[in-house]
Motif scaffolding. Structure first.
Motif, PDB file in Angstrom:
ATOM      1  N   ARG A  43       0.811  -1.219   0.000  1.00 37.99           N
ATOM      2  CA  ARG A  43       0.000   0.000   0.000  1.00 37.99           C
ATOM      3  C   ARG A  43       0.844   1.269   0.000  1.00 37.99           C
ATOM      4  N   ALA A  44       2.127   1.138   0.222  1.00 37.24           N
ATOM      5  CA  ALA A  44       3.002   2.310   0.316  1.00 37.24           C
ATOM      6  C   ALA A  44       4.245   2.109  -0.545  1.00 37.24           C
ATOM      7  N   GLY A  45       4.623   3.166  -1.246  1.00 37.26           N
ATOM      8  CA  GLY A  45       5.759   3.058  -2.149  1.00 37.26           C
ATOM      9  C   GLY A  45       7.058   3.617  -1.602  1.00 37.26           C
ATOM     10  N   ASP A  46       7.147   3.813  -0.287  1.00 36.20           N
ATOM     11  CA  ASP A  46       8.320   4.468   0.290  1.00 36.20           C
ATOM     12  C   ASP A  46       9.622   3.710   0.040  1.00 36.20           C
ATOM     13  N   ILE A  47       9.600   2.381   0.167  1.00 38.65           N
ATOM     14  CA  ILE A  47      10.824   1.609  -0.052  1.00 38.65           C
ATOM     15  C   ILE A  47      11.276   1.766  -1.496  1.00 38.65           C
ATOM     16  N   PRO A  99       3.701   9.231   0.762  1.00 36.18           N
ATOM     17  CA  PRO A  99       5.154   9.374   0.651  1.00 36.18           C
ATOM     18  C   PRO A  99       5.513  10.773   0.173  1.00 36.18           C
ATOM     19  N   ASP A 100       6.786  11.100   0.241  1.00 33.25           N
ATOM     20  CA  ASP A 100       7.267  12.389  -0.226  1.00 33.25           C
ATOM     21  C   ASP A 100       7.351  12.346  -1.748  1.00 33.25           C
ATOM     22  N   LEU A 101       6.312  12.836  -2.400  1.00 34.41           N
ATOM     23  CA  LEU A 101       6.283  12.771  -3.861  1.00 34.41           C
ATOM     24  C   LEU A 101       7.270  13.735  -4.500  1.00 34.41           C
TER      25      LEU A 101
END
Length: 319
Positions: free
Chosen positions: A172-176, A306-308
């Motif tokens: 659900r999160a693309g941070d990695i 996330p920090d886009l």
């Protein structure tokens, strides 16, 4: 307050042991009895408790995983399960609990708080998908694990002049994918928070080929879809030979980085202090390098983004 418990729940994350160590030793330093709860909420319902002392957390700060182990527990999600958990805690004399885990673990902690057990959450998840904190325990280690793997893959990609798709965790999160992709100089990064176009990916690959580049790395968060399926779509368009690597659970393990050890130690110690100050249903977070106490229910209710700005930067630098 005389006795507190500590448990780890949900997916394991490097640095959880450092957080357990901090909770136990700060608790003992402050005159508390500390009880470890094995296997998360499942162990709580089973009464799987162990008294913790200084020696029980010796030589664990450098170890991945969690010495208390972790498990999923559907039974705890029911009202009957939550009442049973409170009975187990009360019978053992546990007045407060430090819960180390992600948003699902915190939802359980909120329910315990509603039933009179003081709870404080410590965010431990490699996905970095908790709102209200700049980073979570385990994220830095997972990103560095991905970087190490992608650097090695790039050696092969360069040698054989091939395009590699590397699938990383992040349902659900693309941070990695975002942080690792930027750090590795990936030509393309795909995350669930941003739509992508196969046409655009192909155009970028062909543009790079025309200027003489014969290899590329695409980092794909698992929440976007199967890297294998994406590779097939690209192959159908341009006929290039593609290679796919799915890093999988290698990203969860390993010795935590210095950043994760320090963060976990700070957060675990603050969790004990918050309990002693009478707080409940709070999460320890870090904002601009300062530890803060955040309403746990609010943290799990708000969506993480996330920090886009990093996403835009990665696209610019990969031209």
């Amino acid at each position: 307050m005389q006795t507190i418990g500590v448990l780890t729940s949900g997916g394991d994350a490097p640095g959880m042991n450092a957080a357990i160590r901090a909770v136990v030793r700060m608790g003992i330093y402050r005159g508390l009895k500390v009880v470890g709860i094995r296997k998360g909420y499942s162990g709580l319902l089973a009464g799987d408790f162990v008294d913790m002392d200084l020696g029980s957390v010796a030589d664990i700060i450098h170890r991945g995983g969690t010495i208390l182990q972790t498990a999923r527990c559907e039974a705890f999600k029911t009202e009957e399960g939550q009442r049973h958990a409170v009975e187990k805690l009360t019978a053992r004399g546990i007045e407060g609990v430090v819960v180390i885990g992600g948003d699902g673990s915190f939802r359980g902690a909120v329910e315990l708080a509603k039933r009179g057990i003081a709870t404080v959450g410590v965010p431990g998840t490699i996905d970095n998908d908790i709102a209200g904190t700049d980073t979570t325990i385990g994220f830095d280690t997972a990103v560095n694990t991905v970087i190490e793997a992608v650097d090695k893959i790039r050696d092969t990609a360069t040698s054989h002049e091939r395009t590699f798709l590397v699938e990383v965790m992040g349902r659900r999160a693309g941070d990695i994918a975002l942080s690792a992709g930027l750090a590795c100089g990936a030509e393309t990064i795909l995350i669930p928070e941003e739509e992508y176009s196969i046409d655009e990916i192909v155009e970028r690959l062909e543009r790079s080929f025309k200027r003489g580049k014969r290899h590329s790395i695409l980092v794909v968060a698992e929440g976007v879809g199967s890297a294998m399926a994406i590779a097939d779509k690209i192959r159908e368009r341009i006929g290039w030979e593609m290679r796919v690597t799915v890093l999988g659970h290698i990203q969860r393990g390993g010795s935590p980085t210095a950043a994760d050890r320090v963060l976990a130690s700070r957060m675990g110690a603050m969790a004990v202090e918050l309990l002693l100050q009478g707080h409940s249903a709070k999460m320890v977070g870090i904002q601009n390098r300062r530890l803060v106490a955040i309403d746990m229910e609010d943290a799990v209710a708000r969506p993480h983004r996330p920090d886009l700005g990093l996403f835009d930067l990665a696209r610019i630098l990969a031209i």
